[in-house]
Write an enzyme that holds these catalytic residues in place. Structure first.
Site, short mmCIF file in Angstrom:
data_model
loop_
_atom_site.label_atom_id
_atom_site.label_comp_id
_atom_site.label_asym_id
_atom_site.label_seq_id
_atom_site.Cartn_x
_atom_site.Cartn_y
_atom_site.Cartn_z
N LEU A 25 0.72 -1.13 0.00
CA LEU A 25 -0.17 0.10 -0.06
C LEU A 25 0.77 1.50 0.23
CD1 LEU A 25 -2.89 0.77 0.34
CD2 LEU A 25 -2.71 0.65 2.74
N HIS A 26 0.78 2.06 -1.03
CA HIS A 26 1.81 3.21 -1.20
C HIS A 26 1.18 4.40 -1.98
CE1 HIS A 26 2.47 1.74 -5.26
NE2 HIS A 26 3.01 2.92 -5.47
N ARG A 27 0.06 4.10 -2.80
CA ARG A 27 -0.32 5.39 -3.72
C ARG A 27 -0.84 6.45 -2.93
NH1 ARG A 27 -0.20 4.66 -9.10
NH2 ARG A 27 0.19 2.61 -9.86
N ASP A 83 -2.29 -1.67 -3.77
CA ASP A 83 -2.71 -0.68 -4.86
C ASP A 83 -1.52 -0.35 -5.77
OD1 ASP A 83 -0.69 0.64 -3.13
OD2 ASP A 83 -2.06 2.39 -2.43
#
Length: 350
Positions: free
Chosen positions: A201-203, A276
């Site tokens: 998860l990084h966006r 994501d």
């Protein structure tokens, strides 16, 4: 002939490995590392594991606002291009490094080669969408991973020197999956194959919105399975900023970012992936692992159309239902034959 390749972020290192191997059989390649990803777990380990030649130039740009980061890269890349006078400037994907390299070259009339051209989420709130649109419109050679990407470019009246050559990340997975099988990360974490969910998860569309992050974390709490989360430094900082305590999530192992081979092994052995990341969506598809995407749209529409990928956004109920939903375990090949790097080299040689 001389090519300058601009890379700066983890997914670009993965893509560059097979392409650089192919290019260097026929071209002189120089590599500029912008330093967009600079942590050793996000950068150095990839050069070592994937045998990517060390960068000829390292800009050490680091983190900052989009405008400042892109502007600093553009200025430095232009100076190098003026000095080296390459025949081509090659960029990957949709990061600030991509846009900076493409603009610097286009303004001084050096042909721009864009690998992974034509992707569209049709969500201009994503900085990546702006980067990829702008890069495609100044590029001279556009190498697309799928037929959908070719159609996206045609819809924007980009038809010259557009090639569907398949996905260079597929090249990388095929080349490295046997090596990844030797990784000891499963044993080191004390988990069992096909008995855990892998999370990434990084966006910014998720991490910069506390309401979305709280909803996603609530979903994680409801999933009664072992979960492994190699956490991005930026995501970790945002969670601390929002006061979110990951220790409250049962069955969760939070670990530092891992190298490519360890990550590939974690994808290969997962029951499912929640992400994501566009790259992880594809790696899951290549390896026949079901994916749950924590976004409302994806550039990789083929993964959804073929039943490999469920789009759930940040809706906690949808996330939980998707994780427990039965999935197919084999998907048709839509990303080429694993020889995209050779195809790119042949076209540029002409």
């Amino acid at each position: 002939m001389k090519i300058i390749t601009v890379i700066g972020a983890r997914p670009q290192f993965i893509k560059a490995a097979p392409v650089s191997r192919a290019l260097r059989k026929h071209f002189d390649e120089l590599i500029i590392h912008t330093g967009q990803h600079y942590d050793s777990n996000m950068s150095d380990i990839f050069f070592e594991e994937l045998n990517i030649p060390k960068p000829d130039y390292h800009l050490h740009v680091g983190s900052s606002s989009h405008g400042k980061q892109t502007g600093e890269m553009l200025t430095n890349i232009e100076e190098i291009l003026m000095k080296e006078s390459p025949d081509y400037l090659l960029v990957y994907g949709d990061t600030n490094s991509t846009l900076a390299g493409a603009l610097a070259a286009a303004k001084i009339h050096i042909p721009v080669v864009h690998i992974e051209a034509g992707l569209r989420s049709f969500n201009k709130k994503m900085p990546e969408e702006i980067n990829r649109i702008m890069t495609d419109h100044v590029s001279d050679y556009l190498f697309c991973p799928t037929e959908t990407a070719v159609k996206n470019l045609k819809a924007e009246n980009i038809t010259k020197n557009v090639f569907n050559i398949g996905d260079v990340m597929y090249d990388a997975v095929l080349y490295n999956r046997n090596l990844a099988g030797n990784s000891k990360i499963i044993q080191n974490l004390g988990i069992n194959s096909k008995d855990y969910i892998l999370i990434t998860l990084h966006r910014a569309e998720n991490t910069d919105d506390p309401n979305k992050m709280l909803a996603i974390i609530d979903a994680f709490k409801e999933i009664e399975k072992t979960k492994v989360w190699p956490i991005h430094p930026r995501t970790k900082n945002k969670l601390e900023q929002y006061g979110i305590n990951l220790n409250e999530i049962p069955g969760l192992q939070v670990i530092d970012p891992v190298g490519y081979l360890d990550m590939l092994r974690l994808v290969m052995d997962a029951e499912k992936v929640m992400t994501d990341s566009g790259g992880v969506q594809k790696e899951a598809y290549f390896l026949n692992i079901p994916c749950v995407t924590l976004r409302d749209e994806t550039e990789w529409v083929e993964t959804v159309e073929n039943g490999a990928n469920l789009l759930v956004g940040s809706d906690a109920k949808k996330i939980v239902n998707a994780v427990y939903q039965p999935s197919n375990s084999s998907y048709p090949s839509v990303f080429g034959d694993g020889k995209a790097s050779e195809a790119i080299t042949k076209i540029l040689m002409k």
